[in-house]
Write a protein that holds these residues in place. Structure first.
Motif, PDB file in Angstrom:
ATOM      1  N   THR A   1       3.453  -3.571 -11.272  1.00 15.30           N
ATOM      2  CA  THR A   1       2.084  -3.228 -11.348  1.00 15.30           C
ATOM      3  C   THR A   1       1.866  -2.459 -10.295  1.00 15.30           C
ATOM      4  O   THR A   1       2.019  -2.351  -9.080  1.00 15.30           O
ATOM      5  CB  THR A   1       1.271  -4.483 -11.380  1.00 15.30           C
ATOM      6  OG1 THR A   1       1.650  -5.406 -12.273  1.00 15.30           O
ATOM      7  CG2 THR A   1      -0.339  -4.082 -11.421  1.00 15.30           C
ATOM      8  N   ILE A   2       0.993  -1.357 -10.946  1.00 15.00           N
ATOM      9  CA  ILE A   2       0.640  -0.170 -10.258  1.00 15.00           C
ATOM     10  C   ILE A   2      -0.953   0.052 -10.081  1.00 15.00           C
ATOM     11  O   ILE A   2      -1.466   0.288 -11.320  1.00 15.00           O
ATOM     12  CB  ILE A   2       1.079   1.147 -10.496  1.00 15.00           C
ATOM     13  CG1 ILE A   2       2.599   1.354 -10.072  1.00 15.00           C
ATOM     14  CG2 ILE A   2       0.530   2.242  -9.564  1.00 15.00           C
ATOM     15  CD1 ILE A   2       3.475   2.525 -10.693  1.00 15.00           C
TER      16      ILE A   2
ATOM     17  N   SER B   1       0.943  -1.238  -0.082  1.00 14.70           N
ATOM     18  CA  SER B   1       0.000  -0.123   0.101  1.00 14.70           C
ATOM     19  C   SER B   1       0.869   1.379   0.113  1.00 14.70           C
ATOM     20  O   SER B   1       1.967   1.392   0.965  1.00 14.70           O
ATOM     21  CB  SER B   1      -0.968   0.126   1.220  1.00 14.70           C
ATOM     22  OG  SER B   1      -1.826  -1.154   1.042  1.00 14.70           O
ATOM     23  N   VAL B   2       0.607   2.157  -0.754  1.00 15.77           N
ATOM     24  CA  VAL B   2       1.268   3.391  -0.977  1.00 15.77           C
ATOM     25  C   VAL B   2       0.337   4.586  -0.252  1.00 15.77           C
ATOM     26  O   VAL B   2      -0.865   4.791  -0.833  1.00 15.77           O
ATOM     27  CB  VAL B   2       1.741   3.621  -2.535  1.00 15.77           C
ATOM     28  CG1 VAL B   2       2.346   5.067  -2.517  1.00 15.77           C
ATOM     29  CG2 VAL B   2       2.573   2.413  -3.021  1.00 15.77           C
ATOM     30  N   GLU B   3       1.163   5.348   0.466  1.00 11.48           N
ATOM     31  CA  GLU B   3       0.449   6.216   1.307  1.00 11.48           C
ATOM     32  C   GLU B   3       0.103   7.467  -0.077  1.00 11.48           C
ATOM     33  O   GLU B   3       0.652   7.596  -0.727  1.00 11.48           O
ATOM     34  CB  GLU B   3       1.363   6.681   2.232  1.00 11.48           C
ATOM     35  CG  GLU B   3       1.431   5.854   3.644  1.00 11.48           C
ATOM     36  CD  GLU B   3       2.183   6.476   4.559  1.00 11.48           C
ATOM     37  OE1 GLU B   3       2.519   7.749   4.605  1.00 11.48           O
ATOM     38  OE2 GLU B   3       2.427   5.535   5.627  1.00 11.48           O
ATOM     39  N   CYS B   4      -0.768   8.411   0.370  1.00 13.49           N
ATOM     40  CA  CYS B   4      -1.133   9.597  -0.465  1.00 13.49           C
ATOM     41  C   CYS B   4       0.078  10.500  -0.279  1.00 13.49           C
ATOM     42  O   CYS B   4       0.053  11.687   0.146  1.00 13.49           O
ATOM     43  CB  CYS B   4      -2.496  10.013  -0.083  1.00 13.49           C
ATOM     44  SG  CYS B   4      -3.003  11.345  -1.314  1.00 13.49           S
ATOM     45  N   ASP B   5       1.231  10.295  -0.742  1.00 19.34           N
ATOM     46  CA  ASP B   5       2.508  11.055  -0.581  1.00 19.34           C
ATOM     47  C   ASP B   5       3.206  10.494  -1.743  1.00 19.34           C
ATOM     48  O   ASP B   5       3.930   9.358  -1.659  1.00 19.34           O
ATOM     49  CB  ASP B   5       3.030  10.690   0.713  1.00 19.34           C
ATOM     50  CG  ASP B   5       4.161  11.580   0.882  1.00 19.34           C
ATOM     51  OD1 ASP B   5       4.784  12.148  -0.262  1.00 19.34           O
ATOM     52  OD2 ASP B   5       4.721  11.616   2.144  1.00 19.34           O
ATOM     53  N   PRO B   6       3.733  11.574  -2.622  1.00 16.79           N
ATOM     54  CA  PRO B   6       4.684  11.229  -3.827  1.00 16.79           C
ATOM     55  C   PRO B   6       5.994  10.526  -3.456  1.00 16.79           C
ATOM     56  O   PRO B   6       6.607   9.789  -4.004  1.00 16.79           O
ATOM     57  CB  PRO B   6       4.896  12.468  -4.496  1.00 16.79           C
ATOM     58  CG  PRO B   6       4.572  13.578  -3.648  1.00 16.79           C
ATOM     59  CD  PRO B   6       3.538  13.111  -2.608  1.00 16.79           C
TER      60      PRO B   6
ATOM     61  N   ALA C   1       8.383   3.319  -3.001  1.00 15.63           N
ATOM     62  CA  ALA C   1       7.884   1.932  -3.381  1.00 15.63           C
ATOM     63  C   ALA C   1       8.522   1.413  -4.704  1.00 15.63           C
ATOM     64  O   ALA C   1       8.660   0.346  -4.858  1.00 15.63           O
ATOM     65  CB  ALA C   1       6.388   2.079  -3.304  1.00 15.63           C
ATOM     66  N   ILE C   2       8.854   2.213  -5.568  1.00 15.29           N
ATOM     67  CA  ILE C   2       9.173   1.919  -7.022  1.00 15.29           C
ATOM     68  C   ILE C   2      10.639   1.701  -6.829  1.00 15.29           C
ATOM     69  O   ILE C   2      11.066   0.538  -7.440  1.00 15.29           O
ATOM     70  CB  ILE C   2       8.995   3.023  -7.918  1.00 15.29           C
ATOM     71  CG1 ILE C   2       7.340   3.161  -8.158  1.00 15.29           C
ATOM     72  CG2 ILE C   2       9.636   2.853  -9.347  1.00 15.29           C
ATOM     73  CD1 ILE C   2       6.927   4.446  -9.223  1.00 15.29           C
TER      74      ILE C   2
ATOM     75  N   LEU D   1       1.966  -2.592  -6.409  1.00 14.89           N
ATOM     76  CA  LEU D   1       1.750  -1.478  -5.582  1.00 14.89           C
ATOM     77  C   LEU D   1       0.586  -1.067  -5.748  1.00 14.89           C
ATOM     78  O   LEU D   1      -0.074  -0.996  -6.581  1.00 14.89           O
ATOM     79  CB  LEU D   1       2.686  -0.459  -6.102  1.00 14.89           C
ATOM     80  CG  LEU D   1       4.416  -0.754  -6.077  1.00 14.89           C
ATOM     81  CD1 LEU D   1       5.030   0.552  -6.461  1.00 14.89           C
ATOM     82  CD2 LEU D   1       4.881  -1.073  -4.916  1.00 14.89           C
ATOM     83  N   GLU D   2      -0.324  -0.638  -4.756  1.00 13.25           N
ATOM     84  CA  GLU D   2      -1.785  -0.249  -4.591  1.00 13.25           C
ATOM     85  C   GLU D   2      -1.642   1.116  -4.005  1.00 13.25           C
ATOM     86  O   GLU D   2      -1.222   1.573  -2.764  1.00 13.25           O
ATOM     87  CB  GLU D   2      -2.460  -1.131  -3.655  1.00 13.25           C
ATOM     88  CG  GLU D   2      -4.002  -0.726  -3.862  1.00 13.25           C
ATOM     89  CD  GLU D   2      -4.847  -1.738  -3.168  1.00 13.25           C
ATOM     90  OE1 GLU D   2      -6.052  -1.354  -3.461  1.00 13.25           O
ATOM     91  OE2 GLU D   2      -4.261  -2.647  -2.575  1.00 13.25           O
TER      92      GLU D   2
END
Length: 506
Positions: free
Chosen positions: A181-182, A130-135, A141-142, A154-155
């Motif tokens: 995969t995103i 899970s990727v937080e709402c943060d660039p 994550a990448i 990645l979600e």
């Protein structure tokens, strides 16, 4: 060096293209209803006045191009016309997440249209990160996914906007070197409006990027190709339920692919490519690669040069898709340059080009099947629907209501090189096209010297030109087979041509 720089044979034509001012092009688009002027001298894409888009033809319907308010695709499922505006359903124009079993249930280890994680062949699916709402979390994550040997999943946070403000090597996110995969969950990845120029994604050799249910916007490649995504040789890109909008490449003649520049393998389906800009390939430029586009809307894209979709020495297939309200110099919607391009069960409507309002076919092979080319405009260079300089097959299709404003061939302009074999038109209708300019001929079809056209079981009806012949103007060779009807054209059907058309009277 880009593909454009290898086009030595087009030097004179490119000089003519460069001579056109941006103000002239905007004026042309505005006159065609393609853009609307707004305060400050800017433009915006004009909305369609139609209640629904053209429906891509199905095999059973044999190129039936009637609007479909329900938006059903060629196989009865929800195709590219399933949204309120004729696009795919969903807030961002992507298809509904309920189709094809693509719920992207990453946290529960479900199947994702083949996007399995580590050990997928054994059924041991990797849990999504899970990727937080943060660039910054997305970047981390990448980076981590590139470091592991197995596929990364990645979600993104639901409907989050990941705004990128800085780049490395011209990319807003780390280059993709593994299979990643995103799952977007309706999120948006955007370059900040006030940031320096950079693209969003780059897929390097061996990289395999899969994007789902996501919008990618405001990417801008600085002196390079691929405004949103650049796919290097031996790279792979797979888009489903993705919107690429308002992405650009630098306004320099040698850079291509406002949305996607592909030198590897790219698959785009159930997606939207909208308001992108590129000198060559405003939406997609395919250079020696392979591109498949299906059930996708390609609308409102603008190119200073070679069309909205360009296939240069590669292989491109477009199926069950809409290409509408696009602008390009050499082909409003599509340019095939030295490659093999196949278009089937698709609609090309309301596009504008200098040469070839819908399609410009150069130095390659074109196959158009079970499709509609309607209401396109060539502003000066001929071929309101299609401008063909190399061999092509048009089968079970409709070339309808196109206009060559100041040249020949309202429906088709066929001006083949000496070594080309010819153009075959079968089971098709060429109707209601116009070539109204002074001394223009061939409202339906214009056949130049040294060109061979074979008409089989086709109809050329109700076309208009300024001078005869209004139906088929033949300065080359036309062969007719089966039931060919050339009737009700103005000022004549075929009379006035340099060479006769078999079985054509009046």
């Amino acid at each position: 060096m880009s593909g454009t720089q290898r086009r030595n044979t087009d030097t004179a034509s490119r000089a003519k293209s460069a001579a056109l001012s941006r103000h002239w092009k905007v004026a042309v688009l505005a006159a065609a209803g393609f853009v609307t002027m707004v305060s400050g001298g800017g433009t915006t894409a004009a909305a369609s006045t139609d209640s629904a888009e053209e429906k891509p033809a199905s095999a059973a319907a044999k190129a039936d191009d009637q609007p479909d308010p329900q938006g059903h695709g060629a196989h009865g499922g929800k195709g590219p016309g399933s949204g309120k505006d004729g696009g795919s359903s969903g807030k961002d124009g992507g298809s509904s997440g309920k189709d094809s079993g693509d719920h992207d249930k990453a946290k529960r280890g479900g199947h994702h249209d083949g996007d399995h994680g580590r050990g997928s062949h054994e059924g041991d699916h990797e849990k999504a990160r899970s990727v937080e709402c943060d660039p910054n979390d997305l970047i981390s994550a990448i980076v981590r996914a590139n470091e592991v040997s197995g596929p990364g999943l990645l979600e993104l946070s639901d409907k989050c906007t990941y705004t990128l403000t800085a780049s490395q090597d011209g990319n807003g996110l780390p280059a993709i070197t593994q299979r990643i995969t995103i799952i977007g969950n309706g999120a948006t990845i955007a370059r900040a409006a006030n940031a320096d120029d950079f693209r969003i994604f780059e897929v390097e050799a061996g990289g395999d990027l899969r994007l789902r249910n996501l919008t990618v916007t405001r990417g801008k490649a600085d002196a390079d190709n691929g405004g949103a995504v650049n796919v290097r040789p031996a790279g792979r890109l797979d888009l489903k339920n993705v919107t690429l909008e308002n992405n650009t490449v630098s306004d320099v003649s040698s850079y291509e692919g406002g949305g996607v520049y592909n030198e590897g393998i790219t698959d785009i389906r159930d997606s939207t490519l909208d308001t992108n800009f590129g000198t060559e390939g405003a939406a997609v430029s395919n250079y020696y690669g392979k591109v498949d586009i299906s059930r996708t809307k390609v609308t409102g894209n603008v190119s200073d040069g070679y069309a909205t979709i360009v296939n240069e020495y590669g292989t491109t297939k477009i199926s069950e898709s809409y290409l509408s309200y696009n602008y390009g110099f050499y082909g409003g919607a599509l340019n095939n340059y030295g490659g093999v391009t196949e278009v089937e069960k698709s609609a090309l409507t309301y596009n504008v080009g200098y040469y070839g309002g819908g399609i410009y076919n150069q130095y390659g092979s074109l196959y158009l099947r079970q499709s509609t080319v309607r209401d396109n405009t060539a502003t000066d260079g001929g071929g309101g629907g299609l401008n063909l300089t190399t061999s092509a097959v048009i089968e079970d299709s409709k070339i309808v209501d196109n206009t060559a404003t100041n040249s020949n061939g309202g429906g088709l302009s066929i001006e083949l090189d000496d070594d080309e074999l010819g153009v075959a038109i079968r089971d098709s209708k060429i109707t209601g096209n116009q070539a109204p300019g002074n001394d223009a001929v061939g409202g339906g079809i214009y056949v130049d010297v040294n060109s061979l056209v074979t008409l089989t079981d086709s109809k050329v009806k109700g076309n208009i030109s300024d001078e005869p012949a209004g139906g088929v103007h033949n300065d080359g060779t036309v062969v007719t087979n089966g039931k060919v009807k050339i009737i009700d054209n103005v000022p004549t059907n075929c009379d006035g041509s340099a060479n006769p058309v078999p079985n054509c009277f009046g």
